[in-house]
Scaffold this motif. Sequence first.
Motif, mmCIF file in Angstrom:
data_model
loop_
_atom_site.group_PDB
_atom_site.id
_atom_site.type_symbol
_atom_site.label_atom_id
_atom_site.label_comp_id
_atom_site.label_asym_id
_atom_site.label_seq_id
_atom_site.Cartn_x
_atom_site.Cartn_y
_atom_site.Cartn_z
ATOM 1 N N PRO A 146 -0.520 -4.796 7.563
ATOM 2 C CA PRO A 146 -1.826 -5.283 7.163
ATOM 3 C C PRO A 146 -2.232 -4.851 5.782
ATOM 4 C CG PRO A 146 -1.579 -4.568 9.463
ATOM 5 C CD PRO A 146 -0.429 -4.126 8.787
ATOM 6 N N ALA A 147 -2.121 -3.653 5.482
ATOM 7 C CA ALA A 147 -2.774 -2.910 4.264
ATOM 8 C C ALA A 147 -1.637 -3.447 2.998
ATOM 9 C CB ALA A 147 -2.382 -1.599 4.198
ATOM 10 N N LEU A 148 -0.489 -3.658 3.460
ATOM 11 C CA LEU A 148 0.354 -4.177 2.322
ATOM 12 C C LEU A 148 0.102 -5.634 2.071
ATOM 13 C CD1 LEU A 148 3.062 -3.961 0.450
ATOM 14 C CD2 LEU A 148 4.539 -4.558 2.556
ATOM 15 N N ARG A 149 -0.113 -6.342 2.936
ATOM 16 C CA ARG A 149 -0.155 -7.827 2.972
ATOM 17 C C ARG A 149 -1.564 -8.051 2.079
ATOM 18 N NH1 ARG A 149 2.273 -11.898 5.470
ATOM 19 N NH2 ARG A 149 0.352 -13.111 5.698
ATOM 20 N N ARG A 150 -2.681 -7.369 2.307
ATOM 21 C CA ARG A 150 -3.892 -7.341 1.783
ATOM 22 C C ARG A 150 -3.789 -6.719 0.252
ATOM 23 N NH1 ARG A 150 -5.908 -5.231 6.564
ATOM 24 N NH2 ARG A 150 -5.890 -3.069 5.775
ATOM 25 N N LEU A 151 -3.029 -5.928 0.160
ATOM 26 C CA LEU A 151 -2.725 -5.643 -1.420
ATOM 27 C C LEU A 151 -2.024 -6.809 -2.080
ATOM 28 C CD1 LEU A 151 -2.486 -3.547 -3.863
ATOM 29 C CD2 LEU A 151 -0.509 -2.712 -2.793
ATOM 30 N N LEU A 152 -1.120 -7.169 -1.695
ATOM 31 C CA LEU A 152 0.010 -8.355 -2.171
ATOM 32 C C LEU A 152 -1.017 -9.366 -2.462
ATOM 33 C CD1 LEU A 152 3.299 -7.837 -0.740
ATOM 34 C CD2 LEU A 152 2.659 -7.407 -3.147
ATOM 35 N N HIS A 153 -1.942 -9.779 -1.489
ATOM 36 C CA HIS A 153 -2.640 -10.998 -1.743
ATOM 37 C C HIS A 153 -3.678 -10.833 -2.918
ATOM 38 C CE1 HIS A 153 -5.865 -13.918 -0.762
ATOM 39 N NE2 HIS A 153 -4.915 -14.653 -0.361
ATOM 40 N N ASP A 154 -4.047 -9.608 -3.148
ATOM 41 C CA ASP A 154 -5.356 -9.355 -3.871
ATOM 42 C C ASP A 154 -4.653 -9.485 -5.468
ATOM 43 O OD1 ASP A 154 -7.484 -9.184 -2.111
ATOM 44 O OD2 ASP A 154 -7.329 -6.772 -2.246
ATOM 45 N N LEU A 155 -3.354 -8.855 -5.463
ATOM 46 C CA LEU A 155 -2.720 -9.150 -6.680
ATOM 47 C C LEU A 155 -2.227 -10.592 -7.058
ATOM 48 C CD1 LEU A 155 -0.310 -5.654 -6.336
ATOM 49 C CD2 LEU A 155 -2.105 -6.091 -7.912
#
Length: 507
Positions: A372-381
Amino acid sequence: MHDVVIAGGGPVGLFLAGEVALSGCSVLVLEREQEATSPWKTLPLGMRGLNAASAETFYRRGLLEAAAKASGTAVEKLGAAPEASEAPVPRALSHFAGMTLDAADIESATLRYRLPSPAMEGFMTSLAAIEDVLSERAATLGVEIVRGADVTAVTQDDHAVAVTAAGRQYQGRWLVGCDGGRSTVRTLAGFDFVGTEPLFTGYVAQVTFADPDRLPLGFNPTAHGMYLRTPFEGHLGMMDFDGATFDRSQPLTREHLQTVLRRITGTDVTLTDVRLASSFTDRAMQATSYRRGRVLLAGDAAHIHSPLGGQGLNLGIGDAVNLGWKLAAAVHGTAADGLLDTYTSERHPVGAAVLDWSRAQVATMKPGPNTPALRRLLHDLMSTPDGTTHVYRTTSGLFNRYDLADEQPLVGRTAPDFRFEDGTRLGDLLHQGQGVVLDFSAHRGLQDVAGKWKGRIRYAAGSARNDLGFTALLVRPDGVVAWASEHTPRREAFAQATARWFGVPEN
């Protein structure tokens, strides 16, 4: 003996058949299925997305309106797109691992060398719609299609290929395997097929839910995988990160699908009926070369990956339009030295990049405490202007660049849809699958040189409504810029580029 035999009558095989037949070659298509129709080809199970590059390819062969009509999509009438100096941008974007982005965030100023065109973006379609359009084109061009012809043997020598299908032998000067991810041609001809093993078992099905309101529409990542529901009634997709341990040779029962769905969703949702169901994996493999002697591969026969992002069909269409004119030149004996080998050197890196794009999505979806943290980071980027623009450039297919050993940044890229003052577009000039010289400077020397390749190259001169600063260009039959000049065109440089791609002139 046929000039070209194509194993596989899906969209890639049919598109390639039309490309080769366009130049007067005799083409035979061997298709294993007895019938052209199938519920797996119609909506919703046959749903596919044509990206902008594929839409542009159909446009350049005069097939866009027919494809859009068959797909139930409204596309601007040819010639109706407004002229503008800035690059056009799409209204929607492909997803990344189920994460959707806003096309309004694309930075149009960074999209160099794009002009408005009737094919400004892709659209949703179905395998049935595309095959109907391409089958009609193939029939018009004299392509012979034999159904119920499953290839069982392939042998070749320096002059021809012998293909056995349904107990009968066929002869061709060349054979192209377009027969899917489990390609028989690839195996029989001895191609090396390498890549990465799968992490999940995927399912696509048409089902009946007892309680459909419990599962929201769209992509839904969970602690155990992901599921997808579309607006089509009963259309269900699932990705179960089981290490791809499910035995895909066994029947898909309602009980199994319900068990998987409940595990992924964390609910006790009930399936009352399963009409059709199939499984797939994220195995990502690619042939090390797309040619062995007189046998070539295109589409899924050359590369397989997960369907995430809808790149498979588009990658195959790109293979076909790249290969078709080169193969026709080889048949006619007009191919420049090494021309056919550029099919692998140009398309293999594109295929490898798509496989990596697929792998990256799978890695982003794999369940785990950090996902979930990785997905949030990628989505923000990706939601930044730079990130959204990168996703568009990657998934649209419009910004691939082949290495043609030329520093001019447009060379090796798909050509903008230049429009002359009389309204004629580059797309109109490419309908017959010939190369095109665009001469915005009316340089007599270019016309004289182009005339030596009469029948292989069209010459068009005049003022463009927006020439983007160019004085002349040489465009290959696949729409790729082979040479470009921003100054007074040099006849010698133009002649060298023409000979490189179109072989020895006839006079």
